[in-house]
Design a protein around this motif. Structure first.
Motif, short mmCIF file in Angstrom:
data_model
loop_
_atom_site.label_atom_id
_atom_site.label_comp_id
_atom_site.label_asym_id
_atom_site.label_seq_id
_atom_site.Cartn_x
_atom_site.Cartn_y
_atom_site.Cartn_z
N GLN A 171 0.84 -1.21 0.00
CA GLN A 171 0.00 0.00 0.00
C GLN A 171 0.86 1.25 0.00
OE1 GLN A 171 -2.34 -0.65 3.51
NE2 GLN A 171 -3.95 -1.74 2.41
N ASN A 172 1.92 1.24 0.77
CA ASN A 172 2.82 2.38 0.79
C ASN A 172 3.53 2.56 -0.53
OD1 ASN A 172 2.06 3.00 3.39
ND2 ASN A 172 3.85 2.07 4.33
N ASP A 173 3.87 1.48 -1.21
CA ASP A 173 4.49 1.58 -2.53
C ASP A 173 3.57 2.30 -3.50
OD1 ASP A 173 6.85 0.40 -1.82
OD2 ASP A 173 6.35 -1.57 -2.63
N ILE A 174 2.27 2.04 -3.41
CA ILE A 174 1.31 2.72 -4.28
C ILE A 174 1.31 4.21 -3.96
CG2 ILE A 174 -1.15 2.96 -4.82
CD1 ILE A 174 -1.33 -0.12 -4.37
N PHE A 175 1.31 4.56 -2.67
CA PHE A 175 1.36 5.97 -2.28
C PHE A 175 2.62 6.64 -2.80
CE2 PHE A 175 3.08 9.04 0.79
CZ PHE A 175 2.15 10.05 0.63
N TYR A 176 3.77 5.98 -2.67
CA TYR A 176 5.03 6.56 -3.14
C TYR A 176 5.00 6.77 -4.65
CZ TYR A 176 6.65 4.98 1.45
OH TYR A 176 6.78 4.76 2.79
N ALA A 177 4.43 5.82 -5.38
CA ALA A 177 4.34 5.96 -6.83
C ALA A 177 3.47 7.16 -7.20
CB ALA A 177 3.78 4.68 -7.44
N VAL A 178 2.36 7.33 -6.48
CA VAL A 178 1.47 8.47 -6.75
C VAL A 178 2.20 9.78 -6.44
CG1 VAL A 178 -0.64 9.62 -5.95
CG2 VAL A 178 -0.66 7.18 -6.45
N ALA A 179 2.94 9.83 -5.34
CA ALA A 179 3.69 11.04 -5.00
C ALA A 179 4.73 11.36 -6.05
CB ALA A 179 4.34 10.88 -3.63
N PHE A 180 5.41 10.36 -6.55
CA PHE A 180 6.44 10.55 -7.57
C PHE A 180 5.81 11.04 -8.87
CE2 PHE A 180 9.90 9.17 -10.40
CZ PHE A 180 10.98 9.67 -9.70
N VAL A 181 4.70 10.47 -9.28
CA VAL A 181 4.00 10.90 -10.50
C VAL A 181 3.47 12.32 -10.31
CG1 VAL A 181 1.98 10.48 -11.95
CG2 VAL A 181 3.47 8.59 -11.31
N ALA A 182 2.98 12.65 -9.12
CA ALA A 182 2.50 14.02 -8.85
C ALA A 182 3.64 15.03 -9.02
CB ALA A 182 1.91 14.10 -7.46
N LEU A 183 4.83 14.67 -8.58
CA LEU A 183 5.99 15.54 -8.75
C LEU A 183 6.29 15.75 -10.23
CD1 LEU A 183 8.27 17.10 -7.31
CD2 LEU A 183 9.61 15.02 -7.44
N LEU A 184 6.20 14.68 -11.01
CA LEU A 184 6.45 14.80 -12.44
C LEU A 184 5.36 15.62 -13.14
CD1 LEU A 184 7.78 11.24 -13.30
CD2 LEU A 184 9.08 13.35 -13.07
N LEU A 185 4.10 15.46 -12.71
CA LEU A 185 3.02 16.27 -13.27
C LEU A 185 3.19 17.75 -12.92
CD1 LEU A 185 -0.12 14.01 -12.78
CD2 LEU A 185 1.01 14.61 -14.93
N LEU A 186 3.62 18.02 -11.71
CA LEU A 186 3.90 19.39 -11.32
C LEU A 186 4.99 19.99 -12.21
CD1 LEU A 186 3.39 21.69 -9.30
CD2 LEU A 186 5.18 20.67 -7.88
N ASN A 187 5.98 19.19 -12.52
CA ASN A 187 7.04 19.61 -13.43
C ASN A 187 6.45 19.94 -14.80
OD1 ASN A 187 9.67 19.83 -14.69
ND2 ASN A 187 9.19 17.83 -15.58
N TRP A 188 5.58 19.10 -15.31
CA TRP A 188 4.96 19.34 -16.62
C TRP A 188 4.14 20.63 -16.61
CZ3 TRP A 188 -0.34 19.06 -18.04
CH2 TRP A 188 -0.56 19.15 -19.41
N LEU A 189 3.40 20.87 -15.53
CA LEU A 189 2.62 22.11 -15.42
C LEU A 189 3.54 23.33 -15.40
CD1 LEU A 189 -0.15 21.12 -12.87
CD2 LEU A 189 -0.44 21.64 -15.29
N LEU A 190 4.63 23.25 -14.68
CA LEU A 190 5.58 24.35 -14.64
C LEU A 190 6.14 24.66 -16.03
CD1 LEU A 190 7.65 23.77 -11.40
CD2 LEU A 190 6.76 25.95 -12.18
N VAL A 191 6.50 23.62 -16.74
CA VAL A 191 7.06 23.81 -18.08
C VAL A 191 6.02 24.39 -19.02
CG1 VAL A 191 7.97 22.58 -20.10
CG2 VAL A 191 8.84 22.06 -17.83
N SER A 192 4.78 23.93 -18.94
CA SER A 192 3.76 24.41 -19.85
C SER A 192 3.37 25.87 -19.58
CB SER A 192 2.52 23.52 -19.81
OG SER A 192 1.92 23.57 -18.54
N TYR A 193 3.38 26.30 -18.33
CA TYR A 193 3.00 27.69 -18.01
C TYR A 193 4.17 28.67 -18.10
CZ TYR A 193 -1.64 26.37 -16.41
OH TYR A 193 -2.93 25.92 -16.36
N PHE A 194 5.34 28.21 -17.73
CA PHE A 194 6.50 29.12 -17.69
C PHE A 194 7.59 28.67 -18.65
CE2 PHE A 194 4.62 29.16 -13.39
CZ PHE A 194 4.22 30.49 -13.35
N GLY A 195 7.20 28.15 -19.82
CA GLY A 195 8.16 27.61 -20.79
C GLY A 195 9.21 28.61 -21.19
N ALA A 196 8.82 29.84 -21.50
CA ALA A 196 9.79 30.84 -21.96
C ALA A 196 10.77 31.20 -20.84
CB ALA A 196 9.05 32.09 -22.42
#
Length: 115
Positions: free
Chosen positions: A19-44
């Protein structure tokens, strides 16, 4: 701890760890999604600060992995899955060997109390 108690504890530990492995995977993916949002909004802006951005991204991924590793190590060390004789941790393959042979793979003594 008797062998039956050890089996119960091992099942609970494995379930919690999964169960904790699933939580860690979700946290890691959330970090990557946050990265994608940052790049899409502040690309320049990121293009002009690419080296700083990459350093921050890699360090945040490293910190996330270290955090997960520390939490897993704490769960393992706090588990009650220990040899009756030497009190060494019986996790993973060591636990399987102890269950199959009734002896601790580390010390060779009986791993469980007699009921």
């Amino acid at each position: 701890m008797t062998k039956q108690e050890f089996i119960k504890q091992k099942k609970l530990f494995d379930k919690k760890f999964e169960q904790n492995d699933i939580f860690y995977a979700v946290a890691f993916v959330a970090l990557l999604l946050l990265n994608w949002l940052l790049v899409s909004y502040f690309g320049a802006l990121i293009e002009s600060w690419i080296v700083t951005y990459l350093i921050l991204l890699l360090s945040s991924l490293f910190v996330c992995m270290r955090w997960i590793k520390k939490l897993q190590q704490r769960e393992i060390s706090n588990s009650d899955l220990r040899c009756f004789s030497c009190h060494g941790l019986l996790i993973g393959d060591l636990a399987d060997l102890a269950l199959a042979t009734d002896h601790c793979p580390k010390c060779g003594q009986h791993a469980f109390e007699n009921p």
